[in-house]
Design an enzyme around this catalytic site. Sequence first.
Site, PDB file in Angstrom:
ATOM      1  N   CYS A  70       1.119  -1.220   0.241  1.00 18.42           N
ATOM      2  CA  CYS A  70      -0.040   0.108  -0.419  1.00 18.42           C
ATOM      3  C   CYS A  70       1.289   1.443  -0.333  1.00 18.42           C
ATOM      4  O   CYS A  70       1.608   1.523   1.410  1.00 18.42           O
ATOM      5  CB  CYS A  70      -0.990  -0.049   1.038  1.00 18.42           C
ATOM      6  SG  CYS A  70      -2.192   1.065   1.760  1.00 18.42           S
ATOM      7  N   CYS A 126       0.173   3.301   3.360  1.00 17.89           N
ATOM      8  CA  CYS A 126       0.807   2.952   4.723  1.00 17.89           C
ATOM      9  C   CYS A 126       1.878   1.427   4.627  1.00 17.89           C
ATOM     10  O   CYS A 126       2.213   1.484   5.904  1.00 17.89           O
ATOM     11  CB  CYS A 126      -0.192   2.185   5.900  1.00 17.89           C
ATOM     12  SG  CYS A 126      -1.312   0.065   4.552  1.00 17.89           S
ATOM     13  N   CYS A 134      -7.365  -1.295   1.642  1.00 19.60           N
ATOM     14  CA  CYS A 134      -5.934  -1.796   1.882  1.00 19.60           C
ATOM     15  C   CYS A 134      -6.248  -2.112   3.607  1.00 19.60           C
ATOM     16  O   CYS A 134      -7.386  -1.313   4.220  1.00 19.60           O
ATOM     17  CB  CYS A 134      -5.081  -0.476   2.157  1.00 19.60           C
ATOM     18  SG  CYS A 134      -3.593  -1.106   3.628  1.00 19.60           S
ATOM     19  N   CYS A 159      -5.083   0.191   6.399  1.00 22.52           N
ATOM     20  CA  CYS A 159      -5.381   1.724   6.268  1.00 22.52           C
ATOM     21  C   CYS A 159      -7.062   2.403   6.116  1.00 22.52           C
ATOM     22  O   CYS A 159      -6.998   3.206   5.907  1.00 22.52           O
ATOM     23  CB  CYS A 159      -4.710   3.219   6.167  1.00 22.52           C
ATOM     24  SG  CYS A 159      -4.406   2.617   3.588  1.00 22.52           S
ATOM     25  N   CYS A 176      -8.569  -5.373 -10.039  1.00 20.47           N
ATOM     26  CA  CYS A 176      -8.018  -4.545 -11.272  1.00 20.47           C
ATOM     27  C   CYS A 176      -7.992  -3.306  -9.993  1.00 20.47           C
ATOM     28  O   CYS A 176      -8.152  -2.955  -9.169  1.00 20.47           O
ATOM     29  CB  CYS A 176      -9.452  -3.908 -11.764  1.00 20.47           C
ATOM     30  SG  CYS A 176      -9.126  -2.722 -12.970  1.00 20.47           S
TER      31      CYS A 176
END
Length: 140
Positions: free
Chosen positions: A48, A51, A97, A100, A120
């Site tokens: 991510c 984070c 995610c 976060c 995607c």
Amino acid sequence: MADKLRLSDDEWRKRLTAEEFQVLRQHGTERPWDGCFLGTKDPGTYVCAACGNPLFKSGEKFESGTGWPSFTSPVSADAVTEYEDRSFGTIRTEVRCARCDGHLGHVFPDGPPPTGLRYCINSVSMKHVPEGSPITLVTA
């Protein structure tokens, strides 16, 4: 998975680029065919961008022809969360995610075996960590 990372919008704005903030925090989408990871084949882990949470392994990436990086599965069952998305007059499954709550993209049931899924994902919502390099989680 590491503890949840919760920050205010002001704090996210300080940490992210304008484009990252628009996609990750405001559920935006980058333009198709523009993402930096679309054609990337380098071994490693996609984490991510907000984070550092590990999201996808490069071995799960495939060319979907859609204009966004696509993966058959996340790195683990608890790496991402899924939510019903009824925006734009359709029903889709949004992918975020799990650490976060940053918007990553959507998952569709039209991917290749073995999962039949196509995650995607917006390139701007991720960073690539080369194989063998340490993954660093962002802290508050």
